[in-house]
Design a protein around this motif. Structure first.
Motif, short mmCIF file in Angstrom:
data_model
loop_
_atom_site.label_atom_id
_atom_site.label_comp_id
_atom_site.label_asym_id
_atom_site.label_seq_id
_atom_site.Cartn_x
_atom_site.Cartn_y
_atom_site.Cartn_z
N ALA A 10 0.63 -88.74 -51.02
CA ALA A 10 0.39 -88.93 -52.40
C ALA A 10 -0.21 -90.05 -52.84
CB ALA A 10 1.77 -88.45 -53.25
N SER A 11 -1.16 -90.15 -53.65
CA SER A 11 -1.95 -91.47 -54.04
C SER A 11 -1.00 -92.27 -54.76
CB SER A 11 -3.13 -91.14 -54.58
OG SER A 11 -2.95 -90.23 -55.85
N SER A 12 -0.05 -91.70 -55.48
CA SER A 12 1.03 -92.69 -56.36
C SER A 12 2.18 -93.02 -55.44
CB SER A 12 1.54 -91.66 -57.45
OG SER A 12 2.49 -90.57 -56.88
N GLY A 13 2.27 -92.69 -54.35
CA GLY A 13 3.25 -92.99 -53.13
C GLY A 13 4.29 -92.33 -53.42
N SER A 14 4.54 -90.98 -54.06
CA SER A 14 5.63 -90.10 -54.12
C SER A 14 4.98 -88.98 -54.67
CB SER A 14 6.63 -90.91 -55.03
OG SER A 14 7.46 -90.01 -55.26
N VAL A 15 5.45 -87.76 -54.23
CA VAL A 15 5.58 -86.53 -54.85
C VAL A 15 6.54 -86.20 -55.97
CG1 VAL A 15 5.65 -84.02 -54.38
CG2 VAL A 15 4.76 -85.36 -52.77
N GLY A 16 7.61 -86.81 -55.75
CA GLY A 16 8.60 -87.03 -56.97
C GLY A 16 9.18 -85.81 -57.43
N LEU A 17 9.39 -84.68 -56.47
CA LEU A 17 9.98 -83.41 -57.01
C LEU A 17 11.38 -83.49 -57.09
CD1 LEU A 17 7.91 -80.90 -54.87
CD2 LEU A 17 7.40 -81.85 -57.28
N ASN A 18 12.15 -82.98 -58.19
CA ASN A 18 13.42 -82.88 -58.50
C ASN A 18 14.14 -81.88 -57.90
OD1 ASN A 18 13.26 -85.13 -60.52
ND2 ASN A 18 12.49 -84.00 -62.00
N ASN A 19 15.16 -82.13 -57.37
CA ASN A 19 16.30 -81.09 -56.62
C ASN A 19 16.61 -80.12 -57.67
OD1 ASN A 19 15.61 -82.89 -54.27
ND2 ASN A 19 17.87 -83.71 -54.17
N GLY A 20 16.94 -80.63 -58.90
CA GLY A 20 17.30 -79.75 -59.93
C GLY A 20 16.45 -78.85 -60.75
N GLY A 21 15.16 -79.02 -60.40
CA GLY A 21 14.17 -78.11 -60.87
C GLY A 21 13.01 -79.21 -61.50
N ASP A 22 11.92 -78.40 -61.46
CA ASP A 22 10.71 -79.28 -62.04
C ASP A 22 9.34 -78.50 -62.09
OD1 ASP A 22 9.21 -81.63 -62.53
OD2 ASP A 22 9.65 -82.62 -60.42
N THR A 23 8.40 -78.84 -62.70
CA THR A 23 7.26 -78.23 -62.91
C THR A 23 6.07 -78.65 -62.00
OG1 THR A 23 7.89 -77.36 -65.01
CG2 THR A 23 5.35 -77.32 -64.59
N ILE A 24 5.36 -78.02 -60.98
CA ILE A 24 4.31 -78.75 -60.32
C ILE A 24 3.12 -77.93 -60.79
CG2 ILE A 24 3.37 -79.01 -58.11
CD1 ILE A 24 6.17 -77.96 -57.16
N THR A 25 1.96 -78.84 -61.36
CA THR A 25 0.88 -78.66 -62.12
C THR A 25 -0.43 -78.98 -61.02
OG1 THR A 25 1.77 -78.46 -64.16
CG2 THR A 25 -0.42 -78.41 -64.12
#
Length: 543
Positions: free
Chosen positions: A117-132
């Motif tokens: 990831a160009s930002s250094g993190s995908v940053g997905l939350n364990n408790g739910g998230d929205t990937i766009t």
């Protein structure tokens, strides 16, 4: 809706039309919690890591190749990855964006391409998230909303098809916690993506720059941007410039590249900007580049940051690519031959790696040669700027429309709402190139099906589509007017704010059979400082 309006809205909505073309590209698999049970060393670097083994797998399930350069992958917090210019997904190919780690072993598999990831993190939350997943114009291509991450395993489309439900990976293959790079069976590999070859550091370089356009000792100022206003002792910043040249054999896409001074962004090149072999683009701090672009040399654009701000006491100018990698650097010190005093600093023979010197030490009769080689006669080829496909030249401006919290997409930009529905317009510059520049929005409520005709705005020969026989509300550069049908007045800022701006209201009652027309315009200073470019036209029908 009549044919006339459909035609014009198709023009204005061309960016959203891309959604139907790119629907073949989708999010196939994701993992927001790699460290549970069984645990997934998805990037194959030998360590299960709670952030580095997070991943999102993007697949081209269509029959044609898709260029995803400049596309973004985001969660609810921010953009997590921007795909490098020239990234191609052929049919059956996939690219996997990891949170980090060493991808040497993964890439040796010869299946889908892995990138960090160009930002250094995908940053997905364990408790739910929205990937766009969004294209280079910030139009949503695919979106996945999950309530809980997989607790040590990925979540995947059941049969690798976009219409399938998402399920935990072990419900399909008990022994496999993920299949990053492969289809769900863990055996059949996706094809790798095609990445643009790395650009040789010597190919794109700074050939000439001017940090001090006014000569205090002689009272002489240069007019580098050719707007007829030479630099003076009290006003000289407009004629600061940096000339970027492509010395290589091939055209390079420099869209979303940056000019950086002392670590701070001073300019971002518009998405899709092409620099041909032997071509050049000159970024000016300010002024008007209209006349400059008629001289027959390099293309001139204005700094997207509003100024270059090169200091007289020294500094460092960098070219950075769209992944923030430094392509070329120049550091100058006060009083040296690389510090101009009413003249530019140029490569002695217009060659990368060449010595830099004050322009009059190379060509005594000239204080600069912006857009031309050092002799001031031989032109560089112009850059190829993105071509606007709507009236006007606003190349990086969008109006995102949400109804009751749901983002609307349509190839025609025509949506439907009912009384009391919550409406939100998000006015923004996806590439950040037009923030802090003047913009205006026109609103009109007309009977659905009303024939619309173009009105004229400054710099246009037939601009936006409204019913000129009726009244309309104008959110101008300096003040705001409310609707006449019960909508709350709102004042628009003189310029598009940093991060854009939202305008939210409830659709009034009593508008059945009507349409709300929204026309947004913005000045694109890189193409014409007096040109209002019309980018988005929205119609909301109230049945």
């Amino acid at each position: 809706m009549n044919t006339v309006r459909m035609t014009c809205l198709l023009i204005f909505g061309l960016a959203l039309f891309a959604n139907s073309v790119t629907a073949q590209v989708y999010i196939n698999e994701h993992n927001g919690d790699p460290t549970g049970t069984p645990g997934t060393d998805a990037n194959l670097d030998g360590t299960i890591n709670s952030t580095q083994d997070e991943f999102v797998e993007i697949v081209n399930g269509g029959v044609t190749m898709v260029n995803i350069g400049g596309w973004t992958l985001s969660d609810l917090v921010s953009v997590r990855h921007t795909f490098a210019a020239g990234t191609i997904l052929n049919p059956g190919a996939a690219i996997v964006v990891f949170g980090g780690g060493n991808l040497t072993t993964f890439d040796a598999l010869g299946v889908a391409t892995g990138v960090v990831a160009s930002s250094g993190s995908v940053g997905l939350n364990n408790g739910g998230d929205t990937i766009t997943l969004a294209d280079s114009l910030a139009v949503q291509v695919d979106q996945v909303i999950y309530a809980s991450a997989g607790n040590g395993e990925s979540t995947t489309h059941a049969t690798d098809a976009p219409g399938d439900p998402f399920v935990l990976h072990t419900t399909l293959a008990a022994a496999i916690g993920h299949s990053a790079g492969y289809k769900v069976d863990g055996v059949t590999g996706w094809l790798p993506a095609t990445l643009a070859p790395p650009i040789p550091p010597s190919q794109i370089y700074i050939n000439e720059y001017c940090n001090d356009p006014y000569f205090n000792g002689g009272g002489i100022g240069i007019d580098s941007n050719a707007d007829g206003v030479p630099a003076t002792s009290s006003s000289q910043s407009d004629d600061e410039f940096v000339e970027v040249v492509n010395a290589g054999p091939t055209t390079i896409d420099i869209g979303n590249w940056e000019i950086v001074y002392n670590g701070s962004n001073r300019h971002t090149f518009a998405s899709g900007t092409q620099l041909p072999a032997g071509g050049s683009i000159v970024v000016f701090s300010g002024g008007d580049v209209t006349n400059f672009n008629t001289l027959g040399g390099a293309t001139g654009v204005l700094s997207t940051n509003g100024f270059l701000g090169f200091g007289n006491s020294g500094g460092t100018i960098e070219i950075r690519d769209d992944m923030a990698a430094v392509i070329n650097t120049i550091t100058y010190t006060s009083g040296s031959n690389q510090d101009g005093d009413g003249e530019s600093i140029t490569r002695v023979t217009d060659t990368t790696g060449d010595a830099l010197d004050r322009h009059q030490n190379v060509t005594p009769a000239l204080r600069h040669s912006a857009g031309f080689k050092v002799d001031g006669v031989t032109p560089w080829l112009p850059a190829i700027l993105p071509v606007a496909t709507w009236p006007g030249n606003a190349t990086d401006f969008r109006v995102a429309t949400s109804i009751n919290g749901a983002l609307q997409t349509s190839p025609t930009n025509v949506f439907t709402a009912s009384a009391n529905n919550g409406i939100n317009f998000y006015f923004h510059s996806p590439g950040l190139t037009l923030e802090l520049f003047p913009f205006s929005t026109f609103f009109q409520i007309v009977p659905t099906g009303t024939a619309l005709f173009p009105a004229t705005v400054p710099g246009e020969s037939g601009g936006f589509w409204l019913d000129q026989t009726g009244t309309f509300a104008i959110f101008t550069l300096f003040d705001g007017m409310g609707f006449t049908n019960g909508l709350t007045p709102a004042a628009f800022a003189p310029v598009l704010p940093l991060g854009g701006m939202n305008y939210t209201f409830a659709m009034p009652f009593g508008l059945n059979g009507m349409s709300l027309m929204v026309q947004s315009l913005i000045i694109d200073p890189g193409l014409n400082v007096v040109n209002f470019g019309i980018d988005d036209a929205i119609e909301i029908q109230i049945p």
